[in-house]
Design a protein around this motif. Structure first.
Motif, PDB file in Angstrom:
ATOM      1  N   ARG A 241       0.849  -1.176  -0.145  1.00 38.21           N
ATOM      2  CA  ARG A 241      -0.025   0.086   0.132  1.00 38.21           C
ATOM      3  C   ARG A 241       0.838   1.262   0.078  1.00 38.21           C
ATOM      4  O   ARG A 241       1.958   1.137   0.410  1.00 38.21           O
ATOM      5  CB  ARG A 241      -1.064   0.078   1.185  1.00 38.21           C
ATOM      6  CG  ARG A 241      -2.160  -0.926   1.284  1.00 38.21           C
ATOM      7  CD  ARG A 241      -3.286  -0.397   0.004  1.00 38.21           C
ATOM      8  NE  ARG A 241      -4.295  -1.248   0.192  1.00 38.21           N
ATOM      9  CZ  ARG A 241      -4.459  -2.266  -0.803  1.00 38.21           C
ATOM     10  NH1 ARG A 241      -3.784  -2.525  -1.536  1.00 38.21           N
ATOM     11  NH2 ARG A 241      -5.570  -3.073  -0.729  1.00 38.21           N
ATOM     12  N   GLY A 242       0.317   2.279  -0.677  1.00 40.08           N
ATOM     13  CA  GLY A 242       1.300   3.540  -0.693  1.00 40.08           C
ATOM     14  C   GLY A 242       1.570   4.011   0.505  1.00 40.08           C
ATOM     15  O   GLY A 242       2.719   4.354   0.720  1.00 40.08           O
ATOM     16  N   ALA A 262      13.610   1.998  -7.222  1.00 41.58           N
ATOM     17  CA  ALA A 262      12.150   1.554  -6.759  1.00 41.58           C
ATOM     18  C   ALA A 262      11.319   1.244  -7.752  1.00 41.58           C
ATOM     19  O   ALA A 262      11.160   1.834  -9.090  1.00 41.58           O
ATOM     20  CB  ALA A 262      11.701   2.798  -5.843  1.00 41.58           C
ATOM     21  N   GLY A 263      10.397   0.150  -7.516  1.00 39.48           N
ATOM     22  CA  GLY A 263       9.347  -0.160  -8.265  1.00 39.48           C
ATOM     23  C   GLY A 263       7.934   0.099  -7.400  1.00 39.48           C
ATOM     24  O   GLY A 263       7.951  -0.485  -6.079  1.00 39.48           O
ATOM     25  N   VAL A 264       7.218   0.815  -7.767  1.00 39.66           N
ATOM     26  CA  VAL A 264       6.069   1.144  -7.123  1.00 39.66           C
ATOM     27  C   VAL A 264       4.852   0.983  -7.813  1.00 39.66           C
ATOM     28  O   VAL A 264       4.407   1.471  -8.923  1.00 39.66           O
ATOM     29  CB  VAL A 264       6.153   2.569  -6.903  1.00 39.66           C
ATOM     30  CG1 VAL A 264       4.984   2.880  -5.752  1.00 39.66           C
ATOM     31  CG2 VAL A 264       7.637   3.054  -5.773  1.00 39.66           C
ATOM     32  N   ASP A 265       3.871   0.270  -6.932  1.00 42.21           N
ATOM     33  CA  ASP A 265       2.609  -0.103  -7.855  1.00 42.21           C
ATOM     34  C   ASP A 265       1.432   0.572  -6.888  1.00 42.21           C
ATOM     35  O   ASP A 265       0.242   0.509  -7.340  1.00 42.21           O
ATOM     36  CB  ASP A 265       2.218  -1.575  -7.622  1.00 42.21           C
ATOM     37  CG  ASP A 265       1.100  -2.112  -8.268  1.00 42.21           C
ATOM     38  OD1 ASP A 265       0.984  -1.670  -9.709  1.00 42.21           O
ATOM     39  OD2 ASP A 265       0.099  -2.721  -7.842  1.00 42.21           O
ATOM     40  N   VAL A 266       1.733   1.011  -5.636  1.00 37.79           N
ATOM     41  CA  VAL A 266       0.700   1.631  -4.843  1.00 37.79           C
ATOM     42  C   VAL A 266       0.960   3.097  -4.379  1.00 37.79           C
ATOM     43  O   VAL A 266       2.139   3.263  -4.096  1.00 37.79           O
ATOM     44  CB  VAL A 266       0.430   0.561  -3.708  1.00 37.79           C
ATOM     45  CG1 VAL A 266      -0.485  -0.605  -4.266  1.00 37.79           C
ATOM     46  CG2 VAL A 266       1.633   0.183  -3.156  1.00 37.79           C
ATOM     47  N   PHE A 267       0.068   3.872  -4.081  1.00 39.96           N
ATOM     48  CA  PHE A 267       0.279   5.279  -3.783  1.00 39.96           C
ATOM     49  C   PHE A 267      -0.511   5.712  -2.705  1.00 39.96           C
ATOM     50  O   PHE A 267      -1.658   5.089  -2.550  1.00 39.96           O
ATOM     51  CB  PHE A 267       0.150   6.238  -5.209  1.00 39.96           C
ATOM     52  CG  PHE A 267       1.056   5.726  -6.363  1.00 39.96           C
ATOM     53  CD1 PHE A 267       2.065   6.267  -6.619  1.00 39.96           C
ATOM     54  CD2 PHE A 267       0.478   4.545  -7.066  1.00 39.96           C
ATOM     55  CE1 PHE A 267       2.897   5.864  -7.553  1.00 39.96           C
ATOM     56  CE2 PHE A 267       1.498   4.061  -7.967  1.00 39.96           C
ATOM     57  CZ  PHE A 267       2.541   4.723  -8.343  1.00 39.96           C
ATOM     58  N   LEU A 289       7.012   2.799 -12.165  1.00 38.31           N
ATOM     59  CA  LEU A 289       5.732   3.211 -11.656  1.00 38.31           C
ATOM     60  C   LEU A 289       4.496   2.357 -12.231  1.00 38.31           C
ATOM     61  O   LEU A 289       4.824   2.164 -13.464  1.00 38.31           O
ATOM     62  CB  LEU A 289       5.160   4.625 -11.557  1.00 38.31           C
ATOM     63  CG  LEU A 289       6.293   5.434 -11.143  1.00 38.31           C
ATOM     64  CD1 LEU A 289       5.360   7.061 -10.904  1.00 38.31           C
ATOM     65  CD2 LEU A 289       6.455   5.097  -9.459  1.00 38.31           C
ATOM     66  N   THR A 290       3.747   1.641 -11.779  1.00 37.58           N
ATOM     67  CA  THR A 290       2.560   0.904 -12.371  1.00 37.58           C
ATOM     68  C   THR A 290       1.283   1.464 -11.565  1.00 37.58           C
ATOM     69  O   THR A 290       1.344   1.620 -10.296  1.00 37.58           O
ATOM     70  CB  THR A 290       2.855  -0.374 -12.447  1.00 37.58           C
ATOM     71  OG1 THR A 290       2.982  -0.966 -10.989  1.00 37.58           O
ATOM     72  CG2 THR A 290       3.934  -0.915 -13.380  1.00 37.58           C
ATOM     73  N   PRO A 291       0.165   1.630 -12.066  1.00 40.64           N
ATOM     74  CA  PRO A 291      -1.037   1.889 -11.466  1.00 40.64           C
ATOM     75  C   PRO A 291      -2.031   0.966 -10.758  1.00 40.64           C
ATOM     76  O   PRO A 291      -3.135   0.750 -11.282  1.00 40.64           O
ATOM     77  CB  PRO A 291      -1.755   2.731 -12.646  1.00 40.64           C
ATOM     78  CG  PRO A 291      -1.409   1.679 -13.888  1.00 40.64           C
ATOM     79  CD  PRO A 291      -0.196   1.424 -13.492  1.00 40.64           C
ATOM     80  N   HIS A 292      -1.443   0.416  -9.749  1.00 43.42           N
ATOM     81  CA  HIS A 292      -1.884  -0.344  -8.978  1.00 43.42           C
ATOM     82  C   HIS A 292      -2.612  -1.565  -9.590  1.00 43.42           C
ATOM     83  O   HIS A 292      -3.856  -2.022  -9.750  1.00 43.42           O
ATOM     84  CB  HIS A 292      -3.255   0.323  -7.870  1.00 43.42           C
ATOM     85  CG  HIS A 292      -3.443  -0.392  -6.683  1.00 43.42           C
ATOM     86  ND1 HIS A 292      -3.955  -0.055  -5.486  1.00 43.42           N
ATOM     87  CD2 HIS A 292      -3.504  -1.732  -6.367  1.00 43.42           C
ATOM     88  CE1 HIS A 292      -3.932  -0.686  -4.629  1.00 43.42           C
ATOM     89  NE2 HIS A 292      -3.847  -2.116  -5.043  1.00 43.42           N
TER      90      HIS A 292
END
Ligand SMILES: NC(=O)c1ccc[n+]([C@@H]2O[C@H](COP(=O)([O-])OP(=O)(O)OC[C@H]3O[C@@H](n4cnc5c(N)ncnc54)[C@H](O)[C@@H]3O)[C@@H](O)[C@H]2O)c1
Ligand SMILES: O=C(O)[C@H](O)CO
Length: 325
Positions: A241-242, A262-267, A289-292
């Protein structure tokens, strides 16, 4: 926490469009009336759930203020694993049952994590962007090396959160030759067998992957202090979770070379906009970045849809299935 036996319950899905159209949402195996809304804004929640017994939500927030105005609500069926959008304490105190969907994405999320690790270790997007900017075309050699390329095999993955997704990610990581550690909870007075202390996990890891829920204990779990403990060559992957990560501190760490990527799927806010520090800096070559969507393979969402509707059928029949409260 049950329905009056004579009543035909109304089931309202507040964010139906979170299930893609190619996925079949099974009918409930019991008598009911169902109303679907593709999207529900915070202002529409109370009006749409007036007199309703069963609400389905993936990410629509059901907080204390709105739950107080919904005395007839008997079940919140969360169409997700994470239930940080629901005031669980209020539900427990006021006889509202809450179910979630567990273990549906044990293929999808780990594959997303490992894909992000490979993409960042090999700097795939940075090279792609170099070609887009004409770097290769200006070069005389058949290849050029503007970004480091690291091996995944032999590197150490520290996992925070040892539930369904933490375990499944560990299995896949081992299959590609990674060494896996599970980090103990931050601030835990002792360390369980099979875990390393939280800080030791941060220090030893080449990659850290977050798989714990967002709650009061895990808000900003990874901030400036934790990023400073990580190796400067390490990666952080967040599909949890973000709110688990201080986003501004992460951007700073990437810019200052405190960590490598960093790889981030959640914001913290979704959808995120350009006021989000990560989106504002998404041209950084070491930020992916990916959009959840880590949960989003068709097979995983089909699992989710089946379990979601099963949970509701069970509740209407007076049975308990995947109940959080
Ligand atoms: N990005 C996505 O698409 C996606 C998809 C599914 C789930 N998720 C997120 O992943 C989370 C984990 O999913 P799961 O199926 O593994 O859940 P799970 O309930 O099976 O596992 C969660 C684990 O976290 C541990 N935990 C709880 N508090 C902790 C803390 N303070 N520190 C460390 N560990 C802690 C629990 O003991 C448990 O082992 C969900 O809560 C959700 O937020 C994201
Ligand atoms: O928690 C989950 O299951 C994911 O965030 C998808 O909603």
């Amino acid at each position: 926490m049950s329905l009056p036996t004579s009543a035909t319950p109304t089931v309202v899905f507040l964010d139906r469009a979170t299930i893609p159209t190619q996925i079949e949402l099974p009918e409930l195996a019991v008598e009911h009336k169902r109303i679907d809304y593709d999207f529900t804004s915070p202002e529409q929640v109370v009006e749409r759930l007036q007199g309703v017994q069963i609400a389905i939500t993936n990410k629509v927030i059901l907080d204390r203020e709105c739950l107080r105005q919904l005395p007839e609500l008997k079940l919140i069926a969360v169409s997700a694993t994470g239930f940080n959008n629901i005031d669980i304490d209020y539900c427990a105190d006021h006889g509202v049952a809450v179910t979630n969907v567990q273990g549906y994405a044990t293929q999808s999320v780990p594959e997303h994590v490992i894909a992000m690790i490979f993409a960042l270790k090999r700097n795939l997007f940075a090279y792609h962007n170099d070609i887009a900017a004409g770097e290769w075309q200006r070069n005389k050699q058949f290849c050029f090396f503007t970004h480091p390329i690291g091996d995944v095999a032999g590197s150490t993955l520290a996992i925070i959160g040892s539930g369904a997704l933490g375990q499944a990610t560990a299995t896949l990581a081992k299959a590609v030759g990674m060494k896996v550690l599970f980090a103990e909870r931050k601030g835990a007075p002792s360390c369980r067998d099979g875990f390393v202390p939280f800080e030791e996990g941060l220090q030893q890891a080449d990659v850290i992957s977050l798989h714990c829920p967002l709650n009061e204990q895990t808000l900003n779990l990874i901030g400036e202090r934790e990023l400073a403990m990580m190796k400067s060559s390490s990666l952080l992957i967040n599909t949890g979770r973000g709110g688990l990560v201080d986003e501004a501190a992460l951007v700073n760490a990437l810019k200052q070379g405190i960590i490598a990527g960093a790889g981030v799927d959640v914001f913290t806010q979704e959808p995120a906009d350009s006021s989000n520090p990560l989106l504002a800096n998404m041209s950084l070559p070491n930020l992916l970045l990916t959009p959840h969507v880590a949960w989003g393979s068709d097979s995983s969402i089909q699992n989710l849809a089946n379990i979601l509707m099963d949970n509701i059928t069970a509740f209407i029949k007076g049975e308990k299935q995947n109940c959080i409260v």
